[in-house]
Design a protein around this motif. Structure first.
Motif, PDB file in Angstrom:
ATOM      1  N   ARG A  27     -36.465  40.399  50.556  1.00 52.81           N
ATOM      2  CA  ARG A  27     -35.645  41.255  49.679  1.00 52.81           C
ATOM      3  C   ARG A  27     -34.710  40.421  48.819  1.00 52.81           C
ATOM      4  O   ARG A  27     -34.405  40.774  47.700  1.00 52.81           O
ATOM      5  CB  ARG A  27     -34.814  42.234  50.514  1.00 52.81           C
ATOM      6  CG  ARG A  27     -35.633  43.363  51.067  1.00 52.81           C
ATOM      7  CD  ARG A  27     -34.747  44.474  51.578  1.00 52.81           C
ATOM      8  NE  ARG A  27     -34.302  45.346  50.506  1.00 52.81           N
ATOM      9  CZ  ARG A  27     -33.856  46.586  50.692  1.00 52.81           C
ATOM     10  NH1 ARG A  27     -33.795  47.082  51.918  1.00 52.81           N
ATOM     11  NH2 ARG A  27     -33.463  47.317  49.685  1.00 52.81           N
ATOM     12  N   PRO A  63     -30.971  44.873  55.762  1.00 52.17           N
ATOM     13  CA  PRO A  63     -32.281  44.699  55.114  1.00 52.17           C
ATOM     14  C   PRO A  63     -33.167  45.946  55.164  1.00 52.17           C
ATOM     15  O   PRO A  63     -34.039  46.123  54.308  1.00 52.17           O
ATOM     16  CB  PRO A  63     -32.916  43.557  55.902  1.00 52.17           C
ATOM     17  CG  PRO A  63     -31.773  42.808  56.474  1.00 52.17           C
ATOM     18  CD  PRO A  63     -30.722  43.833  56.769  1.00 52.17           C
ATOM     19  N   THR A  67     -35.586  51.593  52.967  1.00 51.14           N
ATOM     20  CA  THR A  67     -37.019  51.497  53.279  1.00 51.14           C
ATOM     21  C   THR A  67     -37.371  52.597  54.284  1.00 51.14           C
ATOM     22  O   THR A  67     -36.475  53.264  54.818  1.00 51.14           O
ATOM     23  CB  THR A  67     -37.394  50.132  53.906  1.00 51.14           C
ATOM     24  OG1 THR A  67     -36.919  50.104  55.253  1.00 51.14           O
ATOM     25  CG2 THR A  67     -36.781  48.971  53.131  1.00 51.14           C
ATOM     26  N   VAL A 283     -40.738  46.092  50.431  1.00 57.80           N
ATOM     27  CA  VAL A 283     -39.738  45.472  49.564  1.00 57.80           C
ATOM     28  C   VAL A 283     -39.897  46.036  48.167  1.00 57.80           C
ATOM     29  O   VAL A 283     -40.891  45.771  47.500  1.00 57.80           O
ATOM     30  CB  VAL A 283     -39.938  43.934  49.534  1.00 57.80           C
ATOM     31  CG1 VAL A 283     -38.876  43.281  48.674  1.00 57.80           C
ATOM     32  CG2 VAL A 283     -39.922  43.389  50.948  1.00 57.80           C
TER      33      VAL A 283
END
Ligand SMILES: [Zn+2]
Length: 288
Positions: A27, A63, A67, A283
């Motif tokens: 990312r 992170p 998503t 990503v």
């Protein structure tokens, strides 16, 4: 395409931290920009949390944010393993197989399966040069309808550029007014289109396409380059997957399944292993 083995997977992703590290590195390949420090700073993993903290000010970044993994209680490694399994064969695996291999409940396996599939949609802008166009009927579970033939089946319309991408969509019928606008939107007018003898395609030449028809009725399947073998190859991949692996699919999810087979098809000649291609879909910046 390079093969990615389970040995390689276990080496690259031994635990949740390794998976999170992969996500972070992909990312933010150029380093993490800290909003508080207003520059790229070094970050370290926060223990027992799926986060990294800025070495200077302690600001956290996540992170998994944004998503499909974000609010999941399932471990990151299981998600990666599920993607590995889904990429491992040409036709994919079923939710049932995921349940068995991952040792999770069917409900969890089904949810993972559905969400991973949802990352695999594609937005192919246009097809050109030599484009094969065809329609097919795929068996699906629809409430209240049973029996053979078109009844109880879903109509799917497909277009594929030879040696290129495929676009396949569920359509309500095979009438010209349904199919022709889709061709017009996705196939460049300088292309040669190859179809069967369905009358719905008769008007294509008026739109500027060179139109070659395959005469299935006369049992002349291949006349020179007038064939639709490419799109038929795609249909057989989809049907082998849906009948053989998933044992019929509910009509509600059929487009989703078709998208995941289109993804496989469109990326079959990419150098990167299928697993890494699926993984990159996590990503946002790698989606192109
Ligand atoms: Zn900072």
């Amino acid at each position: 395409m390079i093969k990615y083995t389970i040995t390689q997977f276990n080496k690259d992703f031994p635990n949740d931290d390794a998976c999170l590290e992969w996500l972070k590195n992909n990312r933010w390949p150029d380093g993490i920009y800290c909003k508080k420090c207003q520059r790229i700073t070094k970050h370290h993993k926060v223990s027992n949390r799926s986060a990294y903290a800025c070495d200077f000010c302690g600001n956290h970044i996540y992170p998994m944010a944004g998503t499909i993994l974000e609010h999941s209680a399932t471990s990151l490694r299981l998600w990666f393993h599920a993607m590995f399994l889904m990429a491992s064969t040409r036709c994919g695996v079923s939710a049932k197989q995921l349940q068995r291999e991952l040792g999770v409940t069917y409900k969890t396996a089904w949810r993972m399966f559905k969400q991973i599939r949802s990352m695999l949609d594609e937005d192919i802008m246009s097809l050109l040069e030599e484009v094969e166009i065809d329609e097919t009927y795929i068996g699906s579970r629809k409430p209240g309808k049973r029996g053979r033939g078109a009844a109880g089946k879903t109509t799917v319309f497909g277009m594929t550029q030879r040696n290129g991408n495929v676009i396949a969509v569920i359509v309500p019928n095979v009438q010209a007014k349904t199919l022709v606008p889709i061709v017009k939107e996705k196939v460049l007018p300088s292309s040669t289109v190859y179809t069967d003898e369905l009358p719905s395609y008769f008007s294509l030449h008026r739109l500027g396409y060179k139109h070659k028809r395959v005469h299935h009725a006369n049992k002349v399947y291949v006349m020179g380059d007038a064939h639709t073998n490419t799109i038929e190859g795609f249909w057989s991949l989809v049907k082998r997957g849906i009948d053989g692996v998933h044992h019929a699919v509910s009509a509600k999810y059929l487009q989703d399944y078709i998208n995941s087979y289109s993804f496989r098809w469109n990326h079959r000649d990419d150098e990167q292993a299928m697993f890494l291609q699926i993984l990159s879909r996590l990503v946002p910046s790698l989606r192109a």
